[in-house]
Motif scaffolding. Structure first.
Motif, PDB file in Angstrom:
ATOM      1  N   MET A 182      35.493  55.011  32.468  1.00 32.36           N
ATOM      2  CA  MET A 182      34.402  55.870  32.925  1.00 32.36           C
ATOM      3  C   MET A 182      34.723  57.346  32.713  1.00 32.36           C
ATOM      4  O   MET A 182      33.812  58.140  32.442  1.00 32.36           O
ATOM      5  N   ALA A 183      35.987  57.717  32.800  1.00 32.70           N
ATOM      6  CA  ALA A 183      36.370  59.106  32.537  1.00 32.70           C
ATOM      7  C   ALA A 183      36.049  59.475  31.085  1.00 32.70           C
ATOM      8  O   ALA A 183      35.533  60.562  30.815  1.00 32.70           O
ATOM      9  N   SER A 184      36.329  58.564  30.175  1.00 26.85           N
ATOM     10  CA  SER A 184      36.025  58.799  28.770  1.00 26.85           C
ATOM     11  C   SER A 184      34.518  58.873  28.541  1.00 26.85           C
ATOM     12  O   SER A 184      34.039  59.719  27.780  1.00 26.85           O
ATOM     13  N   VAL A 185      33.763  58.006  29.196  1.00 22.18           N
ATOM     14  CA  VAL A 185      32.300  58.014  29.074  1.00 22.18           C
ATOM     15  C   VAL A 185      31.743  59.339  29.581  1.00 22.18           C
ATOM     16  O   VAL A 185      30.885  59.964  28.932  1.00 22.18           O
ATOM     17  N   ARG A 186      32.244  59.804  30.732  1.00 20.44           N
ATOM     18  CA  ARG A 186      31.773  61.078  31.279  1.00 20.44           C
ATOM     19  C   ARG A 186      32.098  62.243  30.351  1.00 20.44           C
ATOM     20  O   ARG A 186      31.268  63.130  30.130  1.00 20.44           O
ATOM     21  N   LYS A 187      33.314  62.241  29.797  1.00 18.06           N
ATOM     22  CA  LYS A 187      33.718  63.314  28.879  1.00 18.06           C
ATOM     23  C   LYS A 187      32.854  63.287  27.625  1.00 18.06           C
ATOM     24  O   LYS A 187      32.377  64.333  27.169  1.00 18.06           O
ATOM     25  N   PHE A 188      32.638  62.097  27.079  1.00 18.11           N
ATOM     26  CA  PHE A 188      31.785  61.982  25.895  1.00 18.11           C
ATOM     27  C   PHE A 188      30.382  62.518  26.185  1.00 18.11           C
ATOM     28  O   PHE A 188      29.821  63.299  25.409  1.00 18.11           O
ATOM     29  N   MET A 220      33.258  61.427  17.566  1.00 15.93           N
ATOM     30  CA  MET A 220      33.657  61.851  18.906  1.00 15.93           C
ATOM     31  C   MET A 220      34.337  60.673  19.598  1.00 15.93           C
ATOM     32  O   MET A 220      33.917  59.529  19.445  1.00 15.93           O
ATOM     33  N   GLU A 221      35.375  60.983  20.347  1.00 18.13           N
ATOM     34  CA  GLU A 221      36.126  59.926  21.018  1.00 18.13           C
ATOM     35  C   GLU A 221      35.352  59.369  22.209  1.00 18.13           C
ATOM     36  O   GLU A 221      34.791  60.119  23.014  1.00 18.13           O
ATOM     37  N   LEU A 222      35.330  58.038  22.298  1.00 23.34           N
ATOM     38  CA  LEU A 222      34.668  57.350  23.407  1.00 23.34           C
ATOM     39  C   LEU A 222      35.310  55.989  23.603  1.00 23.34           C
ATOM     40  O   LEU A 222      35.332  55.168  22.689  1.00 23.34           O
TER      41      LEU A 222
END
Length: 113
Positions: free
Chosen positions: A92-98, A85-87
């Motif tokens: 922070m946007a990526s962290v929230r999506k993950f 999974m992408e992270l």
């Protein structure tokens, strides 16, 4: 350098491998998120956890590199349960999506590395 080769109370030393340390451990039923699993120590951690039956979620920035690592792990261990999974931990946007995507998977989280 003698400190790294001397075994401690655990029976292991600085030269012990992850496979040696986890020998005999059954990780089936566990789920681990391994950050940075597309190379280096993260990839080795993912490999050994998968070898011990852990369901591994590779949290990576580079999905192309992750695919290669995942293929190598599955080639060595066809029963491996491994996902990528992408992270990007700098976003922070990526962290929230993950976090949202992982939560949606309904997988338990037993280990975070």
């Amino acid at each position: 350098m003698w400190l790294f080769s001397r075994k401690g109370p655990s029976g292991f030393s600085g030269r012990s491998t992850a496979e040696e340390v986890t020998q005999g451990i059954d990780g089936s039923g566990l789920t681990a998120i391994v950050t940075g699993a597309s190379s280096g120590i993260g990839a080795e951690t993912a490999r050994v956890l998968a070898l011990r039956g852990v369901h591994v979620v590779m949290a990576v920035r580079n999905m192309v590199a992750a695919k290669k690592v995942k293929e190598a792990i599955v080639k060595e261990n066809p029963c491996a349960r491994i996902d990528a999974m992408e992270l990007d931990l700098s976003s922070m946007a990526s962290v929230r999506k993950f976090a949202s995507d992982f939560k949606s998977s309904s997988l338990p989280l037993n280990l975070l590395m």
